[in-house]
Design a protein around this motif. Structure first.
Motif, PDB file in Angstrom:
ATOM      1  N   TYR A  76       0.770  -1.127   0.052  1.00 56.51           N
ATOM      2  CA  TYR A  76      -0.156  -0.043  -0.059  1.00 56.51           C
ATOM      3  C   TYR A  76       1.027   1.147   0.130  1.00 56.51           C
ATOM      4  O   TYR A  76       0.648   2.279  -0.594  1.00 56.51           O
ATOM      5  CB  TYR A  76      -0.947   0.030   1.158  1.00 56.51           C
ATOM      6  N   LYS A  77       1.984   1.375   0.786  1.00 56.47           N
ATOM      7  CA  LYS A  77       2.737   2.268   0.809  1.00 56.47           C
ATOM      8  C   LYS A  77       3.224   2.652  -0.694  1.00 56.47           C
ATOM      9  O   LYS A  77       3.568   3.718  -1.068  1.00 56.47           O
ATOM     10  CB  LYS A  77       3.931   2.193   1.778  1.00 56.47           C
ATOM     11  N   ASN A 112       0.894   4.183  -2.757  1.00 58.39           N
ATOM     12  CA  ASN A 112       0.589   5.486  -2.453  1.00 58.39           C
ATOM     13  C   ASN A 112       1.539   6.573  -2.847  1.00 58.39           C
ATOM     14  O   ASN A 112       1.536   7.726  -2.819  1.00 58.39           O
ATOM     15  CB  ASN A 112       0.220   5.470  -0.903  1.00 58.39           C
ATOM     16  N   ASP A 113       2.929   5.804  -3.048  1.00 58.38           N
ATOM     17  CA  ASP A 113       3.956   6.629  -3.786  1.00 58.38           C
ATOM     18  C   ASP A 113       3.464   7.295  -4.593  1.00 58.38           C
ATOM     19  O   ASP A 113       3.939   8.316  -5.285  1.00 58.38           O
ATOM     20  CB  ASP A 113       5.196   5.997  -3.593  1.00 58.38           C
ATOM     21  N   VAL A 169      -3.441   4.632 -10.787  1.00 55.50           N
ATOM     22  CA  VAL A 169      -2.326   3.834 -10.083  1.00 55.50           C
ATOM     23  C   VAL A 169      -1.457   3.217 -11.176  1.00 55.50           C
ATOM     24  O   VAL A 169      -0.242   3.329 -11.409  1.00 55.50           O
ATOM     25  CB  VAL A 169      -2.500   3.282  -8.959  1.00 55.50           C
ATOM     26  N   HIS A 190      -2.274   8.855  -4.094  1.00 58.27           N
ATOM     27  CA  HIS A 190      -3.091   8.380  -2.612  1.00 58.27           C
ATOM     28  C   HIS A 190      -4.381   7.616  -2.928  1.00 58.27           C
ATOM     29  O   HIS A 190      -4.943   7.943  -3.938  1.00 58.27           O
ATOM     30  CB  HIS A 190      -3.447   9.944  -2.102  1.00 58.27           C
ATOM     31  N   ILE A 191      -4.437   6.580  -2.416  1.00 61.29           N
ATOM     32  CA  ILE A 191      -5.456   5.529  -2.246  1.00 61.29           C
ATOM     33  C   ILE A 191      -5.996   5.624  -1.151  1.00 61.29           C
ATOM     34  O   ILE A 191      -5.624   5.396   0.016  1.00 61.29           O
ATOM     35  CB  ILE A 191      -5.075   4.161  -2.883  1.00 61.29           C
ATOM     36  N   ASP A 192      -7.623   5.842  -1.375  1.00 61.09           N
ATOM     37  CA  ASP A 192      -8.392   5.749  -0.189  1.00 61.09           C
ATOM     38  C   ASP A 192      -8.570   4.626   0.651  1.00 61.09           C
ATOM     39  O   ASP A 192      -8.329   3.284  -0.089  1.00 61.09           O
ATOM     40  CB  ASP A 192      -9.767   6.217  -0.299  1.00 61.09           C
ATOM     41  N   SER A 193      -8.666   4.302   1.893  1.00 60.53           N
ATOM     42  CA  SER A 193      -9.017   3.062   2.613  1.00 60.53           C
ATOM     43  C   SER A 193      -9.929   2.163   2.100  1.00 60.53           C
ATOM     44  O   SER A 193      -9.673   0.801   2.070  1.00 60.53           O
ATOM     45  CB  SER A 193      -8.916   3.129   4.094  1.00 60.53           C
TER      46      SER A 193
END
Length: 192
Positions: free
Chosen positions: A12-13, A16-17, A128, A20-23
């Motif tokens: 996920y990190k 997200n680099d 992404v 941004h990806i929501d939960s």
């Protein structure tokens, strides 16, 4: 279970680099993720394979290579901890490369088709993937420029500078193949 969560968080990190990806999207993505342990020298994809997967390296070293008609292997890329890799995503053509573990590996794998279905409801996933592909193409272009413009010695120096750990863990013939030279040539370069 705790270790699995840590592995997912590393993926996920990485994602997200890029953006941004929501939960909510991450929760949906988690449903298609599979953690696999793969022994040394096993294949994730072989020539003419039609497997469509995206993977994330938790630990180990993976290589992508092309086999020339004379049997010579040409290493195109190496993937290590926290790297994303892909089998062929082209649905019209089968794979033209092999993807093989060099060491025992632990990876997170997800099916490309399932990912694309998720992206219909979570548009950020499509963004992404586009960013991942652009990053991959940029790295590929930089590598091609180096192969065309740098001497073998300079390519080797740059490889060990950019990949100090990998350069110590890889057999020399893999490094030579990646640099587009023979193991004998690499041996001579190292002596100078």
């Amino acid at each position: 279970m705790q270790k699995e969560i840590q592995n997912y968080q590393a993926l996920y990190k990485k994602l997200n680099d890029y953006i941004h990806i929501d939960s909510n999207t991450l929760d949906s993505l988690e449903k298609i993720l599979k953690i696999k342990t793969i022994n040394k020298d096993e294949y994730l994809s072989e020539l003419y394979d039609n497997t469509r997967q995206i993977g994330f390296v938790i630990e180990g070293i993976i290589r992508v290579y092309h086999l020339k008609e004379d049997g010579t292997e040409y290493n195109k890329n190496f993937f290590t901890k926290n790297d994303l890799f892909m089998t062929s995503l082209d649905e019209k053509n089968d794979s033209t490369v092999f993807i093989q573990t060099i060491t025992k590996c632990k990876v997170i794998i997800f099916d490309y088709s399932e990912f694309m279905v998720l992206s219909l409801n979570h548009k950020v996933l499509e963004k992404v993937l586009n960013k991942i592909l652009l990053d991959y193409l940029n790295k590929k272009q930089q590598r091609e420029i180096k192969l065309l413009s740098l001497s073998a010695k300079d390519r080797y120096i740059q490889f060990i500078h950019n990949n100090p750990i990998l350069s110590k863990k890889l057999p020399q013939y893999h490094i030579a193949s990646y640099l587009g030279i023979t193991p004998t040539q690499l041996s001579r370069i190292k002596k100078v």
